[in-house]
Design a protein around this motif. Structure first.
Motif, PDB file in Angstrom:
ATOM      1  N   GLU A  35      -0.235 -26.562 -54.078  1.00 21.70           N
ATOM      2  CA  GLU A  35      -1.159 -27.250 -53.210  1.00 21.70           C
ATOM      3  C   GLU A  35      -2.517 -26.655 -53.080  1.00 21.70           C
ATOM      4  OE1 GLU A  35      -0.938 -30.546 -49.506  1.00 21.70           O
ATOM      5  OE2 GLU A  35       0.253 -28.813 -49.415  1.00 21.70           O
ATOM      6  N   ILE A  36      -3.395 -27.356 -54.060  1.00 23.98           N
ATOM      7  CA  ILE A  36      -4.889 -26.455 -53.848  1.00 23.98           C
ATOM      8  C   ILE A  36      -5.713 -27.020 -52.632  1.00 23.98           C
ATOM      9  CG2 ILE A  36      -4.801 -25.794 -56.321  1.00 23.98           C
ATOM     10  CD1 ILE A  36      -6.812 -28.121 -56.832  1.00 23.98           C
ATOM     11  N   THR A  37      -5.401 -28.121 -52.272  1.00 24.37           N
ATOM     12  CA  THR A  37      -6.038 -28.778 -50.926  1.00 24.37           C
ATOM     13  C   THR A  37      -5.385 -29.878 -50.575  1.00 24.37           C
ATOM     14  OG1 THR A  37      -8.028 -29.459 -49.914  1.00 24.37           O
ATOM     15  CG2 THR A  37      -7.646 -30.583 -52.035  1.00 24.37           C
ATOM     16  N   LYS A  38      -5.234 -30.465 -49.573  1.00 25.16           N
ATOM     17  CA  LYS A  38      -4.405 -31.362 -48.793  1.00 25.16           C
ATOM     18  C   LYS A  38      -4.304 -32.629 -49.952  1.00 25.16           C
ATOM     19  CE  LYS A  38      -3.325 -34.471 -44.977  1.00 25.16           C
ATOM     20  NZ  LYS A  38      -1.925 -34.082 -44.951  1.00 25.16           N
ATOM     21  N   GLY A  39      -3.060 -32.715 -50.445  1.00 28.73           N
ATOM     22  CA  GLY A  39      -2.633 -33.936 -51.193  1.00 28.73           C
ATOM     23  C   GLY A  39      -2.962 -33.746 -52.793  1.00 28.73           C
ATOM     24  N   VAL A  40      -3.444 -32.479 -52.922  1.00 29.61           N
ATOM     25  CA  VAL A  40      -3.702 -32.286 -54.588  1.00 29.61           C
ATOM     26  C   VAL A  40      -3.145 -31.142 -55.289  1.00 29.61           C
ATOM     27  CG1 VAL A  40      -5.676 -31.970 -56.212  1.00 29.61           C
ATOM     28  CG2 VAL A  40      -6.066 -33.009 -53.919  1.00 29.61           C
ATOM     29  N   TYR A  41      -2.396 -31.064 -56.103  1.00 33.04           N
ATOM     30  CA  TYR A  41      -1.277 -30.113 -56.533  1.00 33.04           C
ATOM     31  C   TYR A  41      -1.645 -29.933 -58.131  1.00 33.04           C
ATOM     32  CZ  TYR A  41       1.556 -31.285 -52.667  1.00 33.04           C
ATOM     33  OH  TYR A  41       2.080 -31.735 -51.204  1.00 33.04           O
ATOM     34  N   PRO A  61      -1.036 -29.252 -65.698  1.00 27.02           N
ATOM     35  CA  PRO A  61      -0.825 -30.491 -65.159  1.00 27.02           C
ATOM     36  C   PRO A  61      -1.029 -30.543 -63.661  1.00 27.02           C
ATOM     37  CG  PRO A  61       0.979 -29.866 -66.523  1.00 27.02           C
ATOM     38  CD  PRO A  61       0.075 -28.759 -66.181  1.00 27.02           C
ATOM     39  N   ALA A  62      -1.596 -31.798 -63.196  1.00 24.64           N
ATOM     40  CA  ALA A  62      -2.169 -31.952 -61.798  1.00 24.64           C
ATOM     41  C   ALA A  62      -1.842 -33.263 -61.168  1.00 24.64           C
ATOM     42  CB  ALA A  62      -3.526 -31.728 -61.585  1.00 24.64           C
ATOM     43  N   PHE A  63      -1.457 -33.431 -59.914  1.00 15.89           N
ATOM     44  CA  PHE A  63      -1.257 -34.627 -59.393  1.00 15.89           C
ATOM     45  C   PHE A  63      -1.657 -34.848 -57.918  1.00 15.89           C
ATOM     46  CE2 PHE A  63       2.740 -32.348 -58.940  1.00 15.89           C
ATOM     47  CZ  PHE A  63       3.054 -32.481 -57.238  1.00 15.89           C
ATOM     48  N   ILE A  64      -2.391 -35.954 -57.496  1.00 15.43           N
ATOM     49  CA  ILE A  64      -3.067 -36.365 -56.264  1.00 15.43           C
ATOM     50  C   ILE A  64      -1.802 -37.528 -55.671  1.00 15.43           C
ATOM     51  CG2 ILE A  64      -5.006 -37.067 -55.334  1.00 15.43           C
ATOM     52  CD1 ILE A  64      -5.296 -36.314 -59.010  1.00 15.43           C
ATOM     53  N   VAL A  65      -1.705 -37.042 -54.567  1.00 19.91           N
ATOM     54  CA  VAL A  65      -0.964 -37.897 -53.535  1.00 19.91           C
ATOM     55  C   VAL A  65      -1.921 -38.895 -52.894  1.00 19.91           C
ATOM     56  CG1 VAL A  65       0.921 -38.323 -51.922  1.00 19.91           C
ATOM     57  CG2 VAL A  65       1.155 -36.294 -53.446  1.00 19.91           C
ATOM     58  N   GLY A  66      -1.827 -40.169 -53.227  1.00 22.43           N
ATOM     59  CA  GLY A  66      -2.865 -41.062 -52.748  1.00 22.43           C
ATOM     60  C   GLY A  66      -2.013 -42.053 -51.742  1.00 22.43           C
ATOM     61  N   VAL A 203     -12.667 -31.602 -55.200  1.00 19.01           N
ATOM     62  CA  VAL A 203     -12.149 -31.126 -56.291  1.00 19.01           C
ATOM     63  C   VAL A 203     -12.807 -31.551 -57.356  1.00 19.01           C
ATOM     64  CG1 VAL A 203      -9.742 -30.704 -57.729  1.00 19.01           C
ATOM     65  CG2 VAL A 203      -9.850 -30.560 -55.189  1.00 19.01           C
ATOM     66  N   ILE A 204     -12.646 -30.723 -58.558  1.00 19.64           N
ATOM     67  CA  ILE A 204     -13.342 -31.331 -59.991  1.00 19.64           C
ATOM     68  C   ILE A 204     -12.222 -30.673 -61.095  1.00 19.64           C
ATOM     69  CG2 ILE A 204     -15.099 -29.532 -60.196  1.00 19.64           C
ATOM     70  CD1 ILE A 204     -16.449 -32.029 -61.804  1.00 19.64           C
ATOM     71  N   PHE A 205     -11.610 -31.849 -61.741  1.00 15.37           N
ATOM     72  CA  PHE A 205     -10.818 -31.224 -62.766  1.00 15.37           C
ATOM     73  C   PHE A 205     -11.646 -31.095 -64.197  1.00 15.37           C
ATOM     74  CE2 PHE A 205      -8.183 -33.685 -59.709  1.00 15.37           C
ATOM     75  CZ  PHE A 205      -6.937 -32.568 -59.696  1.00 15.37           C
ATOM     76  N   LEU A 206     -11.761 -29.993 -64.434  1.00 17.27           N
ATOM     77  CA  LEU A 206     -12.760 -29.666 -65.677  1.00 17.27           C
ATOM     78  C   LEU A 206     -12.174 -29.851 -67.042  1.00 17.27           C
ATOM     79  CD1 LEU A 206     -13.603 -26.149 -63.892  1.00 17.27           C
ATOM     80  CD2 LEU A 206     -15.135 -28.575 -63.887  1.00 17.27           C
ATOM     81  N   GLY A 207     -11.012 -30.279 -67.307  1.00 16.80           N
ATOM     82  CA  GLY A 207     -10.535 -30.226 -68.547  1.00 16.80           C
ATOM     83  C   GLY A 207     -10.661 -28.788 -69.266  1.00 16.80           C
ATOM     84  N   ASP A 208     -10.593 -28.666 -70.712  1.00 15.24           N
ATOM     85  CA  ASP A 208     -10.930 -27.661 -71.391  1.00 15.24           C
ATOM     86  C   ASP A 208     -12.445 -27.248 -71.409  1.00 15.24           C
ATOM     87  OD1 ASP A 208      -8.208 -26.928 -71.619  1.00 15.24           O
ATOM     88  OD2 ASP A 208      -8.286 -27.389 -73.968  1.00 15.24           O
ATOM     89  N   ARG A 240     -13.416 -26.610 -55.241  1.00 16.80           N
ATOM     90  CA  ARG A 240     -12.332 -26.342 -55.826  1.00 16.80           C
ATOM     91  C   ARG A 240     -12.335 -26.755 -57.328  1.00 16.80           C
ATOM     92  NH1 ARG A 240     -10.207 -22.216 -54.260  1.00 16.80           N
ATOM     93  NH2 ARG A 240      -7.817 -23.007 -54.761  1.00 16.80           N
ATOM     94  N   PHE A 241     -12.287 -25.686 -58.222  1.00 18.16           N
ATOM     95  CA  PHE A 241     -12.460 -26.232 -59.691  1.00 18.16           C
ATOM     96  C   PHE A 241     -11.254 -25.718 -60.346  1.00 18.16           C
ATOM     97  CE2 PHE A 241     -16.535 -25.192 -57.658  1.00 18.16           C
ATOM     98  CZ  PHE A 241     -17.500 -26.170 -58.569  1.00 18.16           C
ATOM     99  N   VAL A 242     -10.779 -26.882 -61.070  1.00 20.49           N
ATOM    100  CA  VAL A 242      -9.582 -26.799 -61.947  1.00 20.49           C
ATOM    101  C   VAL A 242      -9.729 -26.676 -63.238  1.00 20.49           C
ATOM    102  CG1 VAL A 242      -7.272 -27.713 -62.185  1.00 20.49           C
ATOM    103  CG2 VAL A 242      -8.481 -27.928 -59.968  1.00 20.49           C
ATOM    104  N   PRO A 243      -9.640 -25.387 -63.858  1.00 22.39           N
ATOM    105  CA  PRO A 243      -9.749 -25.423 -65.378  1.00 22.39           C
ATOM    106  C   PRO A 243      -8.746 -26.162 -66.362  1.00 22.39           C
ATOM    107  CG  PRO A 243      -8.943 -23.353 -64.541  1.00 22.39           C
ATOM    108  CD  PRO A 243      -9.173 -24.424 -63.332  1.00 22.39           C
ATOM    109  N   GLY A 244      -8.843 -26.235 -67.459  1.00 21.88           N
ATOM    110  CA  GLY A 244      -7.663 -26.897 -68.333  1.00 21.88           C
ATOM    111  C   GLY A 244      -6.791 -25.510 -68.386  1.00 21.88           C
TER     112      GLY A 244
END
Length: 318
Positions: A35-41, A61-66, A203-208, A240-244
């Motif tokens: 869990e990198i921040t509340k509700g984001v894994y 892989p990542a998931f967000i609890v809405g 949070v930002i998901f950066l892909g590759d 928070r930056f999520v790399p691929g």
């Protein structure tokens, strides 16, 4: 006679079931969802290339609890990995998965769509329109053949389930109470790369477009476009930056990868002006990148990166 027929039917069903099972690769063991921040894994996958040992699992892989459901980003490279991700989601929430986002065309990020379509037939799957066109041209099938070879069939049983919705630059999407902002730079890592910003979660998901402690192929990328994509991500309010591939972190994650791209290209340009070929400059450029020598697959990829940067520098002069 009736009992004999029933036994025959049962045996046929049993043999058919075993055959179907045999056509699938083995299940992927569970990996922890951080869990990198509340509700984001994020499930941080192993670094490196697909192999027998990692069963093709190499991405994040990542998931967000809405509020009303779960959103998934880049579920992985096989139906087996997708099923593993579903197991990790179930440990956190019993809400349904309502949408999957694929950041780009490379199959290690999206072939696991199959598991989510099988579990949730109405799930929305988003990708950039360029990615959808590349799938139609057969780039997915080509990547699957490579995965089958590199993993010795560990991904067997996986079929293509491409995006059925388009996500465009600047688009604001709200699903399950989660706000998502789409960022796109057309000539970055694969020409089909979207980055997903969660403004509320920062949070930002950066892909590759960004990797951490690992280098990958850039055959479809441009150094200039990749750097511009990173600058686009850094201009957001994300913290928070999520790399691929590699560990999630702060601004240092995209900044470090941008440093690699910028330094390599500038060194190539310097030696190009001195009249050296890409082969002749390779050792000197590699030495200028000594701080990256411990990155996974540096030796495998740096020579190819130098050649690609050389062609890009040459093209920019004419």
């Amino acid at each position: 006679m009736k009992q004999l027929i029933l036994k025959s039917i049962l045996l046929i069903f049993l043999f058919h079931s075993l055959a179907v099972f045999a056509e699938r690769g083995a299940a992927v063991p569970d990996y922890t969802a951080d869990e990198i921040t509340k509700g984001v894994y994020v499930i941080h996958g192993p670094l490196g290339v697909p192999s027998v040992e990692n069963q093709g699992f190499i991405n994040n892989p990542a998931f967000i609890v809405g509020e009303q459901g779960i959103l998934v980003v880049d579920p992985g490279s096989s139906v087996q990995i997708g099923e593993m991700v579903l197991r990790q989601i179930a440990k956190v929430s019993d809400l349904p998965v309502v949408a999957v986002f694929n950041t780009h065309i490379h199959g290690d990020h999206w072939f696991a769509n199959q598991a989510f379509r099988e579990a949730y037939p109405e799930v929305l799957i988003f990708g950039h329109e360029t990615m959808r066109k590349l799938v139609e041209k057969g780039e997915g099938r080509s990547f699957m053949q490579t995965l089958m070879r590199m993993t010795d069939g560990a991904v067997k049983g996986t079929v293509e389930v491409p995006p059925n919705r388009s996500a465009a630059h600047g688009e604001e999407i709200k699903l399950a109470g989660v706000n998502i902002r789409i960022h796109y730079q057309p000539k970055a890592h694969s020409h089909s790369d979207i980055m997903l910003e969660l403004p509320q979660q920062k949070v930002i998901f950066l892909g590759d477009n960004v990797m951490s402690k690992r280098l990958g192929q850039m055959d479809s990328a441009t150094f200039r476009g990749n750097i511009e994509a990173i600058d686009m991500a850094l201009a957001t309010s994300a913290e928070r930056f999520v790399p691929g591939h590699g560990q999630t972190g702060g601004r240092e994650v995209p900044l470090r990868y941008r440093e690699y791209l910028s330094r390599l290209k500038s060194e190539v340009a310097k030696y190009y002006e001195e009249g050296m070929s890409d082969f002749e400059m390779s050792e000197a450029v590699s030495q200028s990148l000594i701080g990256f020598h411990d990155w996974v697959d540096f030796d495998r990829n740096v020579g190819r990166h130098i050649s690609l940067a050389y062609l890009e520098v040459e093209a920019e002069l004419f």
